[in-house]
Design an enzyme around this catalytic site. Structure first.
Site, mmCIF file in Angstrom:
data_model
loop_
_atom_site.group_PDB
_atom_site.id
_atom_site.type_symbol
_atom_site.label_atom_id
_atom_site.label_comp_id
_atom_site.label_asym_id
_atom_site.label_seq_id
_atom_site.Cartn_x
_atom_site.Cartn_y
_atom_site.Cartn_z
ATOM 1 N N ASP A 1 21.484 -11.639 -25.213
ATOM 2 C CA ASP A 1 22.706 -11.772 -24.377
ATOM 3 C C ASP A 1 23.738 -11.209 -25.183
ATOM 4 O O ASP A 1 24.268 -10.822 -25.359
ATOM 5 C CB ASP A 1 22.798 -13.088 -23.625
ATOM 6 C CG ASP A 1 22.855 -14.551 -25.270
ATOM 7 O OD1 ASP A 1 22.768 -13.895 -26.520
ATOM 8 O OD2 ASP A 1 23.424 -15.196 -25.074
ATOM 9 N N ASN B 1 -5.110 4.424 21.516
ATOM 10 C CA ASN B 1 -5.907 3.014 22.178
ATOM 11 C C ASN B 1 -7.205 3.737 22.840
ATOM 12 O O ASN B 1 -7.704 4.431 23.123
ATOM 13 C CB ASN B 1 -5.227 2.820 23.411
ATOM 14 C CG ASN B 1 -5.976 1.747 24.451
ATOM 15 O OD1 ASN B 1 -6.914 1.150 23.724
ATOM 16 N ND2 ASN B 1 -5.038 0.710 25.439
ATOM 17 N N ASN C 1 -10.595 -11.689 24.338
ATOM 18 C CA ASN C 1 -10.956 -12.656 23.681
ATOM 19 C C ASN C 1 -8.726 -12.531 23.980
ATOM 20 O O ASN C 1 -7.895 -12.885 22.380
ATOM 21 C CB ASN C 1 -10.789 -12.988 22.287
ATOM 22 C CG ASN C 1 -12.162 -13.302 22.530
ATOM 23 O OD1 ASN C 1 -12.681 -13.842 22.980
ATOM 24 N ND2 ASN C 1 -12.574 -12.070 21.628
ATOM 25 N N ASP D 1 -0.504 -15.165 26.947
ATOM 26 C CA ASP D 1 1.042 -14.849 26.432
ATOM 27 C C ASP D 1 1.625 -13.761 26.093
ATOM 28 O O ASP D 1 2.278 -13.270 25.768
ATOM 29 C CB ASP D 1 1.623 -15.919 25.950
ATOM 30 C CG ASP D 1 0.606 -16.053 24.351
ATOM 31 O OD1 ASP D 1 -0.076 -16.040 24.258
ATOM 32 O OD2 ASP D 1 1.900 -17.475 23.398
ATOM 33 N N ASP E 1 -5.255 0.440 18.735
ATOM 34 C CA ASP E 1 -6.585 -0.629 18.256
ATOM 35 C C ASP E 1 -7.437 0.346 17.053
ATOM 36 O O ASP E 1 -6.852 1.252 16.567
ATOM 37 C CB ASP E 1 -7.526 -1.521 18.973
ATOM 38 C CG ASP E 1 -7.899 -0.541 20.140
ATOM 39 O OD1 ASP E 1 -8.512 1.072 19.695
ATOM 40 O OD2 ASP E 1 -8.714 0.004 20.808
ATOM 41 N N HIS F 1 6.107 -15.640 4.322
ATOM 42 C CA HIS F 1 7.190 -16.562 5.741
ATOM 43 C C HIS F 1 5.696 -15.706 6.257
ATOM 44 O O HIS F 1 4.313 -15.144 6.006
ATOM 45 C CB HIS F 1 8.269 -16.509 5.887
ATOM 46 C CG HIS F 1 8.140 -14.846 6.338
ATOM 47 N ND1 HIS F 1 8.743 -13.232 5.240
ATOM 48 C CD2 HIS F 1 8.113 -13.930 7.382
ATOM 49 C CE1 HIS F 1 8.573 -12.567 6.690
ATOM 50 N NE2 HIS F 1 8.046 -12.473 7.930
ATOM 51 N N ASP G 1 5.022 -6.500 2.131
ATOM 52 C CA ASP G 1 6.684 -6.839 2.531
ATOM 53 C C ASP G 1 7.458 -7.754 1.393
ATOM 54 O O ASP G 1 7.714 -8.540 1.296
ATOM 55 C CB ASP G 1 6.705 -7.526 3.830
ATOM 56 C CG ASP G 1 7.398 -7.619 4.389
ATOM 57 O OD1 ASP G 1 7.793 -6.762 5.136
ATOM 58 O OD2 ASP G 1 7.590 -9.161 5.488
ATOM 59 N N GLU H 1 8.011 -3.518 -1.271
ATOM 60 C CA GLU H 1 8.796 -2.866 -0.303
ATOM 61 C C GLU H 1 10.086 -3.783 -1.104
ATOM 62 O O GLU H 1 10.390 -4.789 -1.111
ATOM 63 C CB GLU H 1 9.485 -3.960 0.881
ATOM 64 C CG GLU H 1 10.838 -3.125 1.598
ATOM 65 C CD GLU H 1 10.313 -3.923 3.252
ATOM 66 O OE1 GLU H 1 11.404 -3.971 3.904
ATOM 67 O OE2 GLU H 1 9.691 -5.375 3.201
ATOM 68 N N ASP I 1 11.160 0.665 10.172
ATOM 69 C CA ASP I 1 12.436 -0.127 9.934
ATOM 70 C C ASP I 1 14.218 0.122 9.984
ATOM 71 O O ASP I 1 15.352 0.067 9.950
ATOM 72 C CB ASP I 1 12.682 -1.239 8.661
ATOM 73 C CG ASP I 1 11.644 -2.690 8.683
ATOM 74 O OD1 ASP I 1 11.850 -3.501 9.579
ATOM 75 O OD2 ASP I 1 10.744 -2.681 7.703
ATOM 76 N N ASP J 1 14.586 -0.579 15.291
ATOM 77 C CA ASP J 1 13.832 -1.381 16.356
ATOM 78 C C ASP J 1 14.290 -2.404 17.671
ATOM 79 O O ASP J 1 15.447 -2.914 17.584
ATOM 80 C CB ASP J 1 12.981 -2.382 15.223
ATOM 81 C CG ASP J 1 12.514 -4.386 16.313
ATOM 82 O OD1 ASP J 1 12.203 -4.080 17.118
ATOM 83 O OD2 ASP J 1 12.562 -4.885 14.726
#
Length: 621
Positions: free
Chosen positions: A51, A145, A152, A156, A186, A259, A343, A372, A446, A513
């Site tokens: 300092d 694709n 599987n 939802d 994929d 997260h 991330d 990032e 983003d 987005d």
């Protein structure tokens, strides 16, 4: 004209240029008018670990003509860190100070800004395989694709049949945006398109998250150990990595470790998984991963988004799960990945970043650790202290948002001086191993698509409905193609590694987005743009100087900037004219027989004609 006693970007004032390794000597030299009758001068410097400033006496070096005298000091930093410095001098009338005026040049004044000296680990190096190459970023659900049956699939999820349709963005009856529509891209589909990517000159694919999650973006990780069922399985991943490697292409993964999802093995808020999650019991093995204000409903979440409970990265159990010998970091490297993109790296604590790097380099020494960070990562301040991402013990490099902003702004607004200063700040502040490995994008998942950012109306303060209906008209699109060609040429020739966001080379447009995340238009590719990107990829492949070559801005004024890349006797000159009119640029005689590498310039002797809003690449013969 203001007298300039010091300029940190000129070798006779500071050598070597830019960041240095610890224990590497640095020569500083200030120039003062003889009429000042200077009797003493000092380097005033401090590191982030202290300092207080040290004041180190400089010595009189020599005279320059009859009117100037030079004062000099050789300084050797003993430790890594960010150093701040300025100068003081004494005269028979009193003393004075020299501070940074904000553009690397010094001014004699009472108060001002310090210069920055980045000092990094003497043993720091970054993977050679990334340098001189080309990144390609893929949002996995939206690229290709394979046509293979999806097994599987959770009930939802909504599987879209209209692959050219607009991604869902409207809130449901409860006011929530579910992000649960899928277009079927994929891993096998990516593998099928490897020859296409090879033809573009791609050497590294950066995949947005591929692990099991309950949203199409997959930043709400549900299981770090499992590939999402819509993308494939471990065998598909190993096959992709193996086939890519045979074509000289590496794969890096997106690591989301700040997260998890609330609907995950670890938190298990809705009981989807048989394991006991932190939301269900304080006895859960994952309970210590999260911070509850009042269990179970009141918990810390990423930016207040309750579906993304924040992880306590310092937790020993979480650290072992990710960074242990059998942890997530090593697992996917051992299965074929060549690195990780972290991330929100600036939201991860130092202890986690230290451990993550050690885990990655132990599993695969030449793996890439990319972070990032949206700002200048060399002097980023977070977690109440200066971060040390780039000093040699954490990240290899970062996503280069400052370059992206500089390029797009320059192409749009023609401010060459601002462009040069934005570029040189990063070049000066970043260690050379980092600089040569930067992910130089001009668009990502983003941000607004590059062609839209260049030719469209700004979406600032615009809502999602406006963004959903706003498309480039025919004139804007044509203009956007020209501007994107100019911007990408700059992007491909600056220090670092250019990164193509999937579909930019095909002419895809879109605002933020999710409008920047449409499905790749395989049946409607803009061939003019794609061919341009192929040319740029070939130029990089055929000219090794883009790997680690010296970068020098030769001029940057009046809407035009020119810079060179050079190495081992070879040199390339890039001239970007962002004026709305053509110009004739006068070059030094050494470029009089230069070869036009893009085929859109006319070179005659020392002159070259450059069209409006265009960029040329010349190679010295």
């Amino acid at each position: 004209m203001q007298y300039i006693p010091y300029n940190s970007r000129l070798d006779y004032h500071k050598y070597p240029f830019g960041a240095v390794r610890d224990s590497q000597s640095v020569t500083f030299r200030i120039i003062l008018p003889r009429e000042f009758r200077c009797t003493a001068a000092r380097l005033v410097i401090k590191s982030d670990s202290r300092d207080y400033y040290d004041k180190i006496n400089m010595y009189w070096d020599c005279m320059q003509g009859d009117s100037e005298e030079w004062w000099k000091i050789i300084f050797t930093p003993a430790e890594t860190g960010l150093y701040e410095y300025h100068f003081e001098y004494d005269t028979i009338w009193g003393n004075g100070r020299i501070f940074n005026f904000g553009d690397s040049t010094g001014r004699i004044c009472d108060n001002g800004n310090d210069w920055q000296l980045t000092v990094f680990d003497r043993n720091f190096s970054t993977p050679d395989w990334i340098k001189g190459g080309v990144f390609y970023q893929i949002f996995p659900d939206r690229f290709n694709n394979s046509g293979e049956e999806k097994l599987n699939v959770p009930p939802d999820r909504i599987i879209r049949k209209d692959i050219n349709g607009e991604p869902f963005w409207r809130p449901d009856e409860n006011g929530k945006i579910q992000n649960n529509d899928y277009f079927g891209g994929d891993l096998k589909g990516i593998e099928q398109k490897l020859p296409y990517l090879k033809d573009l000159g791609v050497t590294c694919i950066y995949l947005n998250p591929i692990f099991e999650a309950q949203s199409n973006h997959r930043y709400d990780t549900a299981n770090y150990k499992k590939i999402d069922s819509l993308l494939g399985d471990e065998d598909d991943f190993k096959s992709l990595c193996s086939h890519a490697e045979k074509l000289g292409i590496r794969i890096i993964l997106d690591g989301v470790f700040s997260h998890t999802g609330d609907d995950s093995v670890y938190f298990n808020k809705y009981g989807r998984y048989p394991d006991t999650g932190a939301y269900q019991s304080q006895s859960s093995e994952y309970y210590g991963w999260y911070k509850f204000n009042s269990w179970p409903e009141d918990y810390h979440s990423w930016w207040g988004i309750d579906i993304l409970p924040e992880v306590v990265e310092e937790n020993p159990n979480f650290n072992e799960y990710i960074n242990g010998d059998d942890g997530i970091a090593a697992k996917w490297l051992n299965l074929g990945a060549s690195g990780w993109r972290l991330d929100v790296a600036d939201e991860l604590p130092d202890c986690f970043l230290d451990n993550f790097r050690q885990a990655v380099k132990k599993a695969k020494p030449d793996a890439l650790v990319l972070g990032e960070v949206w700002e200048d990562a060399s002097n980023k301040f977070s977690y109440s202290h200066r971060r040390r991402y780039l000093l040699g013990q954490q990240l290899d490099s970062v996503m280069n948002y400052p370059f992206a902003e500089a390029i797009l702004d320059f192409v749009r607004n023609s401010d060459a001086e601002k462009f040069a200063e934005s570029i040189m700040k990063i070049v000066e502040n970043y260690p050379k191993p980092v600089l040569d490995s930067l992910m130089n994008h001009i668009g990502t998942h983003d941000t607004v698509r590059a062609i839209t950012a260049l030719a469209g109306e700004s979406c600032a303060y615009r809502d999602r409905y406006w963004q959903s209906v706003q498309k480039l008209n025919e004139y804007q699109y044509r203009e956007g193609v020209n501007l994107l060609k100019a911007a990408s040429t700059i992007q491909f020739t600056l220090p670092g590694v250019p990164s193509i966001y999937y579909g930019d080379e095909a002419g895809m447009q879109g605002y933020k987005d999710p409008f920047n995340r449409g499905f790749f238009p395989w049946e409607n590719i803009n061939n003019e743009l794609t061919e341009h990107y192929r040319k740029l990829g070939k130029i990089r492949k055929d000219n090794p100087l883009f790997s680690e070559g010296k970068f020098e801005i030769l001029s940057s004024v009046a809407g035009c900037t020119a810079y060179s890349r050079s190495d081992s006797g070879e040199a390339i000159l890039v001239i970007a004219n962002m004026n709305a009119h053509p110009i004739t640029y006068y070059m030094k005689s050494e470029w009089s027989n230069a070869q036009d590498m893009l085929g859109n310039a006319y070179v005659k002797n020392n002159l070259v004609d450059i069209g409006a809003k265009s960029t040329i690449i010349l190679k010295r013969l």
